[in-house]
Design a protein around this motif. Structure first.
Motif, PDB file in Angstrom:
ATOM      1  N   GLY A  95       7.817  -2.944  14.383  1.00 39.47           N
ATOM      2  CA  GLY A  95       6.530  -2.536  13.823  1.00 39.47           C
ATOM      3  C   GLY A  95       6.089  -1.185  14.369  1.00 39.47           C
ATOM      4  N   LYS A  97       8.064   1.228  15.381  1.00 35.82           N
ATOM      5  CA  LYS A  97       8.882   2.284  14.770  1.00 35.82           C
ATOM      6  C   LYS A  97       8.440   2.557  13.329  1.00 35.82           C
ATOM      7  CE  LYS A  97      11.738   2.963  18.199  1.00 35.82           C
ATOM      8  NZ  LYS A  97      11.254   3.907  19.207  1.00 35.82           N
ATOM      9  N   LEU A  98       8.196   1.491  12.581  1.00 38.26           N
ATOM     10  CA  LEU A  98       7.809   1.701  11.180  1.00 38.26           C
ATOM     11  C   LEU A  98       6.372   2.207  11.059  1.00 38.26           C
ATOM     12  CD1 LEU A  98       9.603  -1.204   9.294  1.00 38.26           C
ATOM     13  CD2 LEU A  98      10.325   1.174   9.605  1.00 38.26           C
ATOM     14  N   ASP A 100       5.406   4.598  12.823  1.00 39.26           N
ATOM     15  CA  ASP A 100       5.621   6.053  12.869  1.00 39.26           C
ATOM     16  C   ASP A 100       5.863   6.608  11.459  1.00 39.26           C
ATOM     17  OD1 ASP A 100       5.304   6.194  15.622  1.00 39.26           O
ATOM     18  OD2 ASP A 100       7.424   5.841  16.000  1.00 39.26           O
ATOM     19  N   PHE A 101       6.659   5.891  10.674  1.00 37.46           N
ATOM     20  CA  PHE A 101       6.830   6.310   9.278  1.00 37.46           C
ATOM     21  C   PHE A 101       5.508   6.214   8.528  1.00 37.46           C
ATOM     22  CE2 PHE A 101       7.137   5.242   4.823  1.00 37.46           C
ATOM     23  CZ  PHE A 101       7.888   6.290   4.333  1.00 37.46           C
ATOM     24  N   PHE A 102       4.823   5.099   8.727  1.00 35.53           N
ATOM     25  CA  PHE A 102       3.557   4.886   8.020  1.00 35.53           C
ATOM     26  C   PHE A 102       2.567   6.014   8.333  1.00 35.53           C
ATOM     27  CE2 PHE A 102      -0.536   2.971   7.099  1.00 35.53           C
ATOM     28  CZ  PHE A 102      -0.292   2.349   5.883  1.00 35.53           C
ATOM     29  N   GLN A 104       3.244   9.068   9.143  1.00 36.58           N
ATOM     30  CA  GLN A 104       3.655  10.268   8.416  1.00 36.58           C
ATOM     31  C   GLN A 104       3.211  10.188   6.958  1.00 36.58           C
ATOM     32  OE1 GLN A 104       4.777  12.963   9.663  1.00 36.58           O
ATOM     33  NE2 GLN A 104       5.239  12.258  11.724  1.00 36.58           N
ATOM     34  N   TRP A 105       3.355   9.009   6.383  1.00 36.98           N
ATOM     35  CA  TRP A 105       2.921   8.829   4.995  1.00 36.98           C
ATOM     36  C   TRP A 105       1.402   9.046   4.881  1.00 36.98           C
ATOM     37  CZ3 TRP A 105      -0.215   5.094   2.544  1.00 36.98           C
ATOM     38  CH2 TRP A 105      -0.177   5.122   1.149  1.00 36.98           C
ATOM     39  N   GLN A 108       0.677  12.843   5.314  1.00 32.42           N
ATOM     40  CA  GLN A 108       1.185  13.744   4.274  1.00 32.42           C
ATOM     41  C   GLN A 108       0.689  13.399   2.876  1.00 32.42           C
ATOM     42  OE1 GLN A 108       5.447  14.212   4.697  1.00 32.42           O
ATOM     43  NE2 GLN A 108       5.204  14.010   6.899  1.00 32.42           N
ATOM     44  N   GLU A 166      -0.503   3.423  -4.696  1.00 37.21           N
ATOM     45  CA  GLU A 166       0.104   2.226  -5.271  1.00 37.21           C
ATOM     46  C   GLU A 166       0.961   1.417  -4.286  1.00 37.21           C
ATOM     47  OE1 GLU A 166      -0.962   0.983  -7.921  1.00 37.21           O
ATOM     48  OE2 GLU A 166       0.520  -0.604  -8.258  1.00 37.21           O
ATOM     49  N   PRO A 167       1.727   2.057  -3.384  1.00 37.39           N
ATOM     50  CA  PRO A 167       2.469   1.220  -2.422  1.00 37.39           C
ATOM     51  C   PRO A 167       1.550   0.333  -1.579  1.00 37.39           C
ATOM     52  CG  PRO A 167       3.342   3.457  -2.429  1.00 37.39           C
ATOM     53  CD  PRO A 167       2.082   3.491  -3.269  1.00 37.39           C
ATOM     54  N   LEU A 168       0.344   0.795  -1.280  1.00 34.99           N
ATOM     55  CA  LEU A 168      -0.608  -0.051  -0.559  1.00 34.99           C
ATOM     56  C   LEU A 168      -1.037  -1.235  -1.423  1.00 34.99           C
ATOM     57  CD1 LEU A 168      -2.993   2.641   1.021  1.00 34.99           C
ATOM     58  CD2 LEU A 168      -1.291   1.249   2.224  1.00 34.99           C
ATOM     59  N   THR A 171       1.682  -3.845  -1.715  1.00 35.85           N
ATOM     60  CA  THR A 171       1.890  -4.567  -0.458  1.00 35.85           C
ATOM     61  C   THR A 171       0.777  -5.578  -0.208  1.00 35.85           C
ATOM     62  OG1 THR A 171       2.921  -2.572   0.438  1.00 35.85           O
ATOM     63  CG2 THR A 171       2.329  -4.287   2.014  1.00 35.85           C
ATOM     64  N   LEU A 178      -2.366  -5.260   5.774  1.00 35.21           N
ATOM     65  CA  LEU A 178      -0.968  -4.826   5.788  1.00 35.21           C
ATOM     66  C   LEU A 178      -0.178  -5.652   6.786  1.00 35.21           C
ATOM     67  CD1 LEU A 178      -1.409  -0.936   5.681  1.00 35.21           C
ATOM     68  CD2 LEU A 178      -0.688  -2.434   3.800  1.00 35.21           C
ATOM     69  N   ALA A 186      -1.523   0.178  11.529  1.00 30.95           N
ATOM     70  CA  ALA A 186      -1.316   0.799  10.221  1.00 30.95           C
ATOM     71  C   ALA A 186      -2.543   0.627   9.318  1.00 30.95           C
ATOM     72  CB  ALA A 186      -0.073   0.209   9.548  1.00 30.95           C
TER      73      ALA A 186
ATOM     74  N   GLY B  94       5.718  -7.618  13.060  1.00 26.79           N
ATOM     75  CA  GLY B  94       5.054  -6.411  12.561  1.00 26.79           C
ATOM     76  C   GLY B  94       6.018  -5.556  11.755  1.00 26.79           C
ATOM     77  N   GLY B  95       7.248  -5.470  12.231  1.00 29.54           N
ATOM     78  CA  GLY B  95       8.258  -4.718  11.504  1.00 29.54           C
ATOM     79  C   GLY B  95       8.529  -5.324  10.136  1.00 29.54           C
ATOM     80  N   LEU B  98       5.583  -4.380   7.861  1.00 27.30           N
ATOM     81  CA  LEU B  98       5.587  -2.970   7.450  1.00 27.30           C
ATOM     82  C   LEU B  98       6.817  -2.635   6.620  1.00 27.30           C
ATOM     83  CD1 LEU B  98       4.035  -1.133  10.533  1.00 27.30           C
ATOM     84  CD2 LEU B  98       2.947  -1.893   8.418  1.00 27.30           C
ATOM     85  N   PHE B 101       5.713  -2.779   3.097  1.00 29.26           N
ATOM     86  CA  PHE B 101       5.141  -1.515   2.622  1.00 29.26           C
ATOM     87  C   PHE B 101       6.252  -0.501   2.348  1.00 29.26           C
ATOM     88  CE2 PHE B 101       4.046   2.876   3.354  1.00 29.26           C
ATOM     89  CZ  PHE B 101       3.001   3.056   2.455  1.00 29.26           C
ATOM     90  N   GLN B 104       7.953  -1.022  -0.889  1.00 28.21           N
ATOM     91  CA  GLN B 104       7.145  -0.552  -2.020  1.00 28.21           C
ATOM     92  C   GLN B 104       7.259   0.961  -2.158  1.00 28.21           C
ATOM     93  OE1 GLN B 104       5.775  -2.338  -4.275  1.00 28.21           O
ATOM     94  NE2 GLN B 104       5.981  -4.350  -3.319  1.00 28.21           N
ATOM     95  N   GLN B 108       8.748   2.724  -5.452  1.00 32.34           N
ATOM     96  CA  GLN B 108       7.840   3.506  -6.293  1.00 32.34           C
ATOM     97  C   GLN B 108       8.066   5.007  -6.194  1.00 32.34           C
ATOM     98  OE1 GLN B 108       3.769   2.144  -5.740  1.00 32.34           O
ATOM     99  NE2 GLN B 108       4.568   0.088  -5.401  1.00 32.34           N
ATOM    100  N   PRO B 167       7.978  12.369   4.530  1.00 27.20           N
ATOM    101  CA  PRO B 167       7.650  11.392   5.590  1.00 27.20           C
ATOM    102  C   PRO B 167       8.900  10.880   6.317  1.00 27.20           C
ATOM    103  CG  PRO B 167       6.355  10.925   3.616  1.00 27.20           C
ATOM    104  CD  PRO B 167       7.364  11.992   3.232  1.00 27.20           C
ATOM    105  N   THR B 171       9.609  11.521  10.389  1.00 30.97           N
ATOM    106  CA  THR B 171       9.835  10.349  11.241  1.00 30.97           C
ATOM    107  C   THR B 171      11.158  10.468  11.989  1.00 30.97           C
ATOM    108  OG1 THR B 171       8.641   9.006   9.622  1.00 30.97           O
ATOM    109  CG2 THR B 171       9.927   7.819  11.277  1.00 30.97           C
ATOM    110  N   ARG B 175      14.600  10.686  16.398  1.00 37.07           N
ATOM    111  CA  ARG B 175      15.384   9.444  16.527  1.00 37.07           C
ATOM    112  C   ARG B 175      16.536   9.466  15.535  1.00 37.07           C
ATOM    113  NH1 ARG B 175      10.469   5.777  14.760  1.00 37.07           N
ATOM    114  NH2 ARG B 175       9.467   7.430  15.919  1.00 37.07           N
ATOM    115  N   LEU B 178      15.451   5.255  11.443  1.00 33.98           N
ATOM    116  CA  LEU B 178      14.032   4.907  11.343  1.00 33.98           C
ATOM    117  C   LEU B 178      13.674   3.882  12.413  1.00 33.98           C
ATOM    118  CD1 LEU B 178      13.617   4.600   7.461  1.00 33.98           C
ATOM    119  CD2 LEU B 178      12.822   6.462   8.942  1.00 33.98           C
TER     120      LEU B 178
END
Lengths: 237, 237
Positions: A95, A97-98, A100-102, A104-105, A108, A166-168, A171, A178, A186, B94-95, B98, B101, B104, B108, B167, B171, B175, B178
């Motif tokens: 969670g 690690k992901l 961190d992607f979230f 960034q999303w 951005q 839409e991805p939110l 989900t 989330l 997140a 948690g992972g 997420l 998400f 999705q 998308q 994104p 990320t 690393r 991901l």
């Protein structure tokens, strides 16, 4: 434990810092008592004074038992490590690690769009003329254009903004947050973006369609922790 | 344990199903031996035959010790629960949340753009005329346009596609995957999207700029598990 959050503030005590909101929610999520110190942009450099040297900080910054921590991600990571038995912000290493992607999303996609809709409103709601002058100068240098130019034509940007969420929506179709039954960091990242808009901008009400299911989710987040986000000085969402 | 994966296949044994790739990588990630059964679109309905009733399935479907599991998410969830001591696909609860998400976002953003670039190529690489006719009919009904119209003008869609991957780039700055030092199911979701493109389309080489740092990451993913993805029958990426 005594915790102080240095929190970006405008006039009428509007707390508009999106990453400050992440920290505020994270502190409450960890069931910690904290005070906030409102700061203008021009106050940031001096946070902590002599004691807080070496001088240059950003907000959010917290002071917790003599320790200074700057940056919302660093603060969230510290909270998760220091209070492992309190409700989790990440739900484990995957969670984290992901997230961190979230993040960034969120930065951005959400922040990049919202800033172009509320930039002038942020300016207009700053604490005083000095902070406004600083904000205008630094942001116009960043965007290489007058604030008013950056924010122009925002009506036309509403639909793409709504579509990008839409991805939110997908989900959240089968869960209240989330993170599932409970929110994760997140969730607070998105909340922070909307708090940023609504604390300074009447245009916040236009960000989501009246029947957008995300409204119910944001409503739940605003009710958490004694209505911490919901009761902020803000325009309607 | 004997595991069989029913895997979408075109001519020259091109395995182009993006969600099939997620499962293939997940099985290898869990260090499980498995066989694959190539299926055409027209074969899907009959997977498992009498034994596999009630009839209608999708791919990917696996059969593991007499158990049938359909849908890549259901398969990944089952793998994580059945083999908790093997390398993790989610890194905790948690992972897992997420990842929903992230999926999705992949569907998308990545899939929605890639499909409009490779739709005709998928058609042209199907196993036979019957599968092509089925594909054309069902997809043209879905898109309400001829395949060729949907895929037209793809040159102009390269730049927005590349920009939408930012994104991921941000990320991955600190690393190798991901998930950190090891990949998670999220990594495989993006790999699956690129495998889809490259197994059927010479246009795959255009998806990323020559100096895109994502190439190194995809390269690492293609090398995993004995080069499972890298050695697939495919065009260059």
């Amino acid at each position: 434990m005594s915790i102080v959050l240095y929190d970006l503030a405008g006039r009428e005590d509007r707390r508009f810092g999106p990453t400050c909101w992440r920290v505020r929610m994270a502190l409450a999520h960890k069931q910690l008592a904290f005070e906030t110190v409102p700061v203008r942009f021009l106050d940031i450099r001096g946070i902590g004074g002599e004691e807080g040297s070496p001088g240059f900080r950003t907000v959010p910054t917290i002071r917790a038992e003599g320790r200074w921590i700057t940056d919302s991600d660093a603060i969230a990571a510290w909270l998760e490590e220091a209070f492992p038995d309190r409700p989790t912000l990440f739900g484990g290493e995957g969670g984290r690690k992901l997230t961190d992607f979230f993040r960034q999303w969120v930065q951005q996609i959400l922040h990049a769009q919202i800033v172009r809709m509320v930039l002038v409103d942020v300016h207009d709601h700053l604490a005083d003329a000095q902070d406004q002058a600083y904000f205008r100068e630094t942001r116009e240098a960043l965007f290489k254009a007058p604030l008013e130019t950056v924010a122009a034509g925002r009506e036309a940007r509403i639909e793409p903004f709504r579509a990008s969420l839409e991805p939110l929506r997908q989900t959240l179709k089968d869960r209240p947050f989330l993170g599932g039954e409970a929110p994760l960091h997140a969730d607070y990242m998105v909340l922070g973006a909307f708090q940023w808009a609504r604390t300074v901008s009447p245009f916040a009400a236009r960000l989501l369609a009246a029947d957008d299911p995300l409204r119910a989710w944001l409503g739940r987040l605003m009710e958490l922790h004694g209505g911490l986000a919901g009761r902020a000085v803000a325009y309607p969402l």
